[in-house]
Design a protein around this motif. Structure first.
Motif, PDB file in Angstrom:
ATOM      1  N   ASP A 290     -14.102  23.197 -20.443  1.00  0.00           N
ATOM      2  CA  ASP A 290     -15.984  22.119 -19.978  1.00  0.00           C
ATOM      3  C   ASP A 290     -15.197  20.113 -20.036  1.00  0.00           C
ATOM      4  O   ASP A 290     -16.022  19.248 -20.295  1.00  0.00           O
ATOM      5  CB  ASP A 290     -17.493  22.275 -20.925  1.00  0.00           C
ATOM      6  CG  ASP A 290     -17.677  23.324 -20.326  1.00  0.00           C
ATOM      7  OD1 ASP A 290     -18.466  23.293 -19.814  1.00  0.00           O
ATOM      8  OD2 ASP A 290     -17.176  24.532 -20.803  1.00  0.00           O
ATOM      9  N   ILE A 291     -14.052  20.249 -20.698  1.00  0.00           N
ATOM     10  CA  ILE A 291     -13.672  18.784 -21.575  1.00  0.00           C
ATOM     11  C   ILE A 291     -13.678  17.625 -19.847  1.00  0.00           C
ATOM     12  O   ILE A 291     -14.603  16.935 -20.561  1.00  0.00           O
ATOM     13  CB  ILE A 291     -12.820  19.183 -22.318  1.00  0.00           C
ATOM     14  CG1 ILE A 291     -12.508  19.705 -22.910  1.00  0.00           C
ATOM     15  CG2 ILE A 291     -11.505  16.949 -22.503  1.00  0.00           C
ATOM     16  CD1 ILE A 291     -10.751  19.839 -23.755  1.00  0.00           C
ATOM     17  N   ALA A 292     -12.911  17.879 -19.707  1.00  0.00           N
ATOM     18  CA  ALA A 292     -13.433  16.955 -18.242  1.00  0.00           C
ATOM     19  C   ALA A 292     -14.662  17.069 -17.434  1.00  0.00           C
ATOM     20  O   ALA A 292     -15.759  15.981 -17.601  1.00  0.00           O
ATOM     21  CB  ALA A 292     -12.272  17.794 -16.814  1.00  0.00           C
ATOM     22  N   ARG A 293     -15.422  17.956 -17.652  1.00  0.00           N
ATOM     23  CA  ARG A 293     -16.833  17.568 -17.083  1.00  0.00           C
ATOM     24  C   ARG A 293     -17.451  16.644 -18.507  1.00  0.00           C
ATOM     25  O   ARG A 293     -18.324  15.966 -18.035  1.00  0.00           O
ATOM     26  CB  ARG A 293     -18.098  18.695 -16.661  1.00  0.00           C
ATOM     27  CG  ARG A 293     -19.297  18.560 -16.277  1.00  0.00           C
ATOM     28  CD  ARG A 293     -19.784  19.830 -16.548  1.00  0.00           C
ATOM     29  NE  ARG A 293     -20.203  20.781 -17.783  1.00  0.00           N
ATOM     30  CZ  ARG A 293     -20.995  20.581 -18.457  1.00  0.00           C
ATOM     31  NH1 ARG A 293     -21.725  19.923 -18.840  1.00  0.00           N
ATOM     32  NH2 ARG A 293     -21.727  21.333 -19.524  1.00  0.00           N
ATOM     33  N   LEU A 294     -17.715  16.666 -19.582  1.00  0.00           N
ATOM     34  CA  LEU A 294     -18.412  16.162 -20.757  1.00  0.00           C
ATOM     35  C   LEU A 294     -17.444  14.939 -20.804  1.00  0.00           C
ATOM     36  O   LEU A 294     -18.611  14.067 -21.091  1.00  0.00           O
ATOM     37  CB  LEU A 294     -18.259  17.289 -21.617  1.00  0.00           C
ATOM     38  CG  LEU A 294     -19.050  18.191 -21.928  1.00  0.00           C
ATOM     39  CD1 LEU A 294     -17.906  19.141 -22.897  1.00  0.00           C
ATOM     40  CD2 LEU A 294     -19.974  18.523 -22.409  1.00  0.00           C
ATOM     41  N   ALA A 296     -16.857  13.013 -18.048  1.00  0.00           N
ATOM     42  CA  ALA A 296     -17.598  12.063 -17.206  1.00  0.00           C
ATOM     43  C   ALA A 296     -19.121  12.175 -17.343  1.00  0.00           C
ATOM     44  O   ALA A 296     -19.336  10.716 -16.674  1.00  0.00           O
ATOM     45  CB  ALA A 296     -16.743  13.073 -15.691  1.00  0.00           C
ATOM     46  N   ASP A 297     -19.430  13.316 -18.111  1.00  0.00           N
ATOM     47  CA  ASP A 297     -20.500  12.532 -18.175  1.00  0.00           C
ATOM     48  C   ASP A 297     -21.649  12.206 -19.588  1.00  0.00           C
ATOM     49  O   ASP A 297     -22.332  11.262 -19.900  1.00  0.00           O
ATOM     50  CB  ASP A 297     -21.888  13.863 -18.665  1.00  0.00           C
ATOM     51  CG  ASP A 297     -21.710  15.356 -17.664  1.00  0.00           C
ATOM     52  OD1 ASP A 297     -21.414  14.656 -16.497  1.00  0.00           O
ATOM     53  OD2 ASP A 297     -21.986  16.282 -18.021  1.00  0.00           O
ATOM     54  N   ASN A 298     -20.103  11.437 -20.124  1.00  0.00           N
ATOM     55  CA  ASN A 298     -20.413  10.272 -21.383  1.00  0.00           C
ATOM     56  C   ASN A 298     -21.143  10.858 -22.599  1.00  0.00           C
ATOM     57  O   ASN A 298     -21.968  10.562 -23.085  1.00  0.00           O
ATOM     58  CB  ASN A 298     -20.688   9.377 -21.070  1.00  0.00           C
ATOM     59  CG  ASN A 298     -19.663   8.464 -20.639  1.00  0.00           C
ATOM     60  OD1 ASN A 298     -18.833   8.061 -21.524  1.00  0.00           O
ATOM     61  ND2 ASN A 298     -20.313   7.063 -20.296  1.00  0.00           N
ATOM     62  N   ALA A 299     -20.230  12.665 -22.913  1.00  0.00           N
ATOM     63  CA  ALA A 299     -21.314  13.317 -23.245  1.00  0.00           C
ATOM     64  C   ALA A 299     -21.523  13.553 -24.926  1.00  0.00           C
ATOM     65  O   ALA A 299     -21.361  14.295 -25.435  1.00  0.00           O
ATOM     66  CB  ALA A 299     -21.776  14.927 -22.955  1.00  0.00           C
TER      67      ALA A 299
END
Lengths: 557, 305
Positions: A290-294, A296-299
């Motif tokens: 999930d790191i890449a997605r998070l 990208a989402d600036n989470a």
């Protein structure tokens, strides 16, 4: 950095304002847009929000006794409920902690630390140099079963002898000269001793509570007495631990966070859902996929390089792996970029040596400008085949089936299977993978009962000396059974080198020498990721993955 | 009958002893020990640890020392978690698992028995189909999938329920459904087939021939006998649910006992492995025993001598 500085300034301004009796209570609340630009308003926004946060931990430590454990899962407690002589700042530099200054003699064998005035334990009693001596004695008593005992006994005069029952306590080279002066006498000169005392095994523990409660002193909030910015006020086993600001901490006036709740959620996917739902403010472990997605989402992914390497041990004591050419071929046949980005999906840098970046001398990392030892981030099948042919196995003919072992872990499994494929494709050899749970696996590796095995190393303290023993002949951590007298000689020299620049040179030399021999299959350098909501400021993580909350502030949500 | 139960009690103790012995032997036969960690311990430290926990004694001595402790209700210290005892783990974990399990049992009984009766009475009709479809899903889909789906729908998408913890009554809903899902389905099927079988028996025909109303036939005459196989299954199910589930406790971050069953093994925390096994075994044996007692109460045809 700049922003943080202004924030601090604003905060101190606000404090002065409040102290002067003209606090801006009757002013209008600010909108978020105002807060962005105006630092003074930002500080105001802070004061409005409750200084409380919940941070999720995904692993339980074996104990939170700094004298006993070597378990990194304990660090959220150890570095926030205790403080040693020195500590780390946000930039990752060693800075004064309980000690305000220190000096050493010319040959770096005697270190003297001067404690701050008025140090106190969290229960309000005085903390003196004797508490440090007591803690070290506790570590060196075999009954304590301290896992990090070597970090003291390898360096301090007579510590090992005391541990073995040959010397008395008063012979140990750790002395309280007076209540505020602590003196360490070392076996031999040690240029990195200050880095070493930042480790929690050198932290003080309170004699009164340990004498009263024994091993159980860490199991209730009342008896868990520390000296750090926070103290534990509630312990719910396996569920949550509540930490509150420790008013007796020497720098308590600069601690803003009032309440920090550590919540155990062992399942990382659940923890992530809880974070994304806004049920918690931060998470220690992120599922790697999930790191890449998070990001990208600036989470709120916070990344800190970690002083550690993921590699495979190659058993250098058995044929055909005793041949550097074979090891070179195995190294060349690996597509590290694919492993990092596609297979493991981790946040990492390709590694060509066991020694990780993270140690800085004169503003330059020791690994800057280092050779790549003929390797690159992608595989080089031609060169790999050539190396294998040079070793006497053209096209992999006659090469025995490689036994590739790993320990039960999803990510490790993915990597092992990818490596098998890369070797079979690029070298034309057969690979058999096998896995076992950690205890069984590690037992085999330690006994040299393997050929190639998944491994990794995270430095215990930020100094190259936490890496170099990994390949030192007969060292207890040398699981690849590599042996090179030239390397050993350089390491011996580095161990006693006082000049930081020369020390750095020696480390470089040792690394270049040994990595050209491909003693291990280096894959990537790790980084640590945690999740933190954007309204939390000032939390920082060092390269040894210690997370400090003492500067944490909760801004308006 | 007293003699019979005394004999059963004796057999239980023997079974328990054998369970302890076998667990002890297997546990020590597996390579690795409690002090194998990711950081190498020097030989001296390992020796100190072994001495501290008497792991350097010969195995038979360790075994009898352990038994001696058990007789005093002492499960020993955890080897992995310094300063904690296995008694602490059970004392802290069991009430949590027990409460969650207790609620789940009520849910299971209240859901499965009516479902089974409905399916049996409406045998072959659409009600039967629906119940059996739900029951099949419950038995076949693993609980971690159900848990993930529930969390996704009810807490991530709808935000209606917390994704972890048992901090409020709302927190219990998802874990109870996940934990009870399998048992509900299994017991509903059991109830249905058992009731169908009983309904075909002669005495039911007699009851109907007497002109009794159908509900009276089912609830007064058939159900009582049909419950016997259900209660047989219910015994171990109760033991299972009360002692906690690894999957449910891990996913929903419930600080119960279930986590210890798996983690203690991978950590080689010997005393914890022994402690939770003995605890669970005792519980299970006790439940089976209670089920036997229940048989007598429900079915007068069953007599022990």
């Amino acid at each position: 950095m700049k922003k943080r500085l202004s924030l601090l300034l604003a905060l101190s301004m606000m404090c002065t304002a409040v102290l002067a009796g003209c606090g801006g209570k009757d002013q209008e609340p600010q909108t978020i847009d105002d807060v962005q630009e105006n630092t003074e308003e930002e500080a105001k926004g802070e004061a409005a929000g409750a200084q409380e946060m919940t941070f999720v931990l995904s692993n339980e430590p074996d104990t939170i006794d700094p004298t006993v454990t070597n378990n990194s899962f304990a660090t959220p407690f150890l570095v926030n409920c205790f403080e040693g002589l020195v500590t780390y700042n946000e930039a990752g530099e060693v800075v004064p902690g309980n000690a305000e200054s220190w000096e050493s003699n010319d040959d770096l064998t005697v270190y003297t630390f001067h404690l701050r005035d008025g140090l106190k334990w969290s229960d309000g009693s005085d903390l003196t140099a004797n508490d440090y001596v007591y803690a070290a004695l506790r570590v060196l008593t075999p009954d304590t079963a301290a896992q990090y005992v070597n970090m003291i006994s390898d360096y301090v005069v007579n510590a090992e002898e005391f541990y073995n029952g040959e010397k008395k306590a008063e012979d140990i080279g750790i002395k309280a000269v007076d209540d505020q002066t602590l003196e360490f006498t070392l076996k031999e000169s040690c240029p990195f001793f200050v880095d070493l005392v930042s480790m929690w095994v050198y932290f003080p523990v309170q004699e009164a509570t340990i004498e009263a409660n024994g091993d159980k002193w860490t199991t209730s909030a009342e008896s868990y007495i520390g000296n750090g910015p926070f103290k534990v006020t509630e312990m719910k086993e396996k569920e949550s631990f509540t930490l509150e600001k420790n008013e007796n901490y020497w720098d308590a006036e600069n601690v803003t966070l009032e309440k920090l709740t550590y919540r155990y959620i062992l399942d990382v996917a659940t923890a992530l859902t809880a974070y994304e739902n806004g049920e918690v403010d931060g998470v220690r472990t992120i599922p790697s996929s999930d790191i890449a997605r998070l990001k990208a989402d600036n989470a709120g992914v916070y990344t800190a390089p970690s002083y550690g390497t993921v590699y495979y041990d190659i058993n250098c004591s058995v044929e055909p792996y005793d041949d550097p050419l074979v090891r070179k071929a195995l190294n060349l046949a690996i597509d590290r970029e694919a492993l990092i980005n596609n297979v493991a999906q981790v946040d990492g840098e390709p590694a060509y040596s066991f020694y990780a970046p993270g140690y800085v001398v004169d503003g330059k990392d020791l690994t800057e400008g280092r050779s790549e030892f003929g390797l690159s981030s992608t595989a080089d099948p031609e060169a790999a085949k050539q190396a294998l042919a040079d070793a006497g196995f053209p096209d992999g003919e006659g090469f025995p089936t490689v036994q590739l072992s790993f320990y039960s872990d999803d990510n490790v499994k993915k990597i092992a299977e990818a490596i098998k494929e890369m070797w079979e494709q690029n070298l034309g050899i057969k690979v058999e993978v096998s896995s076992a749970d950690w205890a069984v696996f590690y037992d085999d590796v330690q006994n040299g009962n393997y050929e190639v095995a998944a491994m990794g190393w995270s430095a215990d303290y930020v100094n190259p000396m936490s890496f170099l023993p990994l390949l030192y002949t007969d060292d207890v951590t040398n699981n690849s059974f590599y042996s090179n007298p030239d390397y050993d000689a350089i390491v011996d020299q580095a161990k006693v080198e006082k000049d930081p620049a020369k020390f750095g040179e020696l480390v470089k030399q040792a690394d270049e020498l040994v990595s050209a021999d491909y003693p291990v299959l280096a894959l990537y350098y790790k980084s640590n990721n945690i999740l933190l909501k954007d309204y939390v400021e000032g939390v920082y993580m060092t390269s040894s993955s210690n997370i400090y909350f003492k500067n944490a502030k909760v801004l308006e949500k | 009958m007293v003699r019979y139960f005394a004999k059963r009690l004796g057999l239980m103790l023997i079974a328990l002893f054998l369970i302890i012995l076998v667990t002890f032997v297997i546990m020590h036969a597996v390579p690795g020990g409690p002090f194998t960690s990711d950081r190498n311990l020097s030989e001296e430290v390992e020796a100190a640890l072994n001495a501290k926990y008497h792991l350097d004694d010969p195995l038979p001595k360790q075994f009898f020392d352990y038994l001696k402790g058990l007789l005093h209700g002492d499960f020993g210290p955890s080897y992995k978690f310094t300063g904690k005892t296995v008694n602490d783990f059970i004392a802290n974990g069991f009430p949590v698992s027990g409460k969650l399990g207790g609620i789940t049992i009520i849910f299971v009984v209240l859901a499965s028995i009516p479902m089974g009766i409905l399916a049996a009475v409406k045998n072959g009709k659409w009600q039967d189909m629906v119940v059996m479809a739900v029951a099949t899903i419950g038995v076949t889909i693993p609980s971690f999938v159900i848990a993930s789906m529930l969390i996704y729908i009810f807490s991530f998408r709808m935000g209606a329920l917390p994704s972890f913890g048992l901090d409020s009554w709302k927190g219990y809903i998802l874990p109870v459904i996940t934990l009870g899902g399998y048992s509900v389905s299994y017991l509903a099927r059991q109830m249905r087939s058992s009731l169908l079988e009983v309904m075909g028996q002669d005495y039911i025909r007699t009851a109907r021939a007497k002109g009794l109303a159908e509900p009276k036939v089912i609830f007064k005459h058939a159900l009582r006998n049909a419950l016997i196989p259900v209660i047989t299954v219910l015994g171990p199910t109760v033991a299972n649910l009360l002692t906690g589930s690894f999957v449910v406790e891990k996913i929903f971050a419930v600080p119960g006992l279930g986590v210890h069953f798996v983690n203690s093994v991978s950590m080689r925390d010997y005393t914890t492995i022994m402690g939770v096994t003995v605890f669970y075994a005792t519980f299970l044996l006790a439940m089976v025993f209670i089920v036997d007692v229940f048989y007598c109460l429900i079915d007068p045809r069953i007599k022990y001598d």
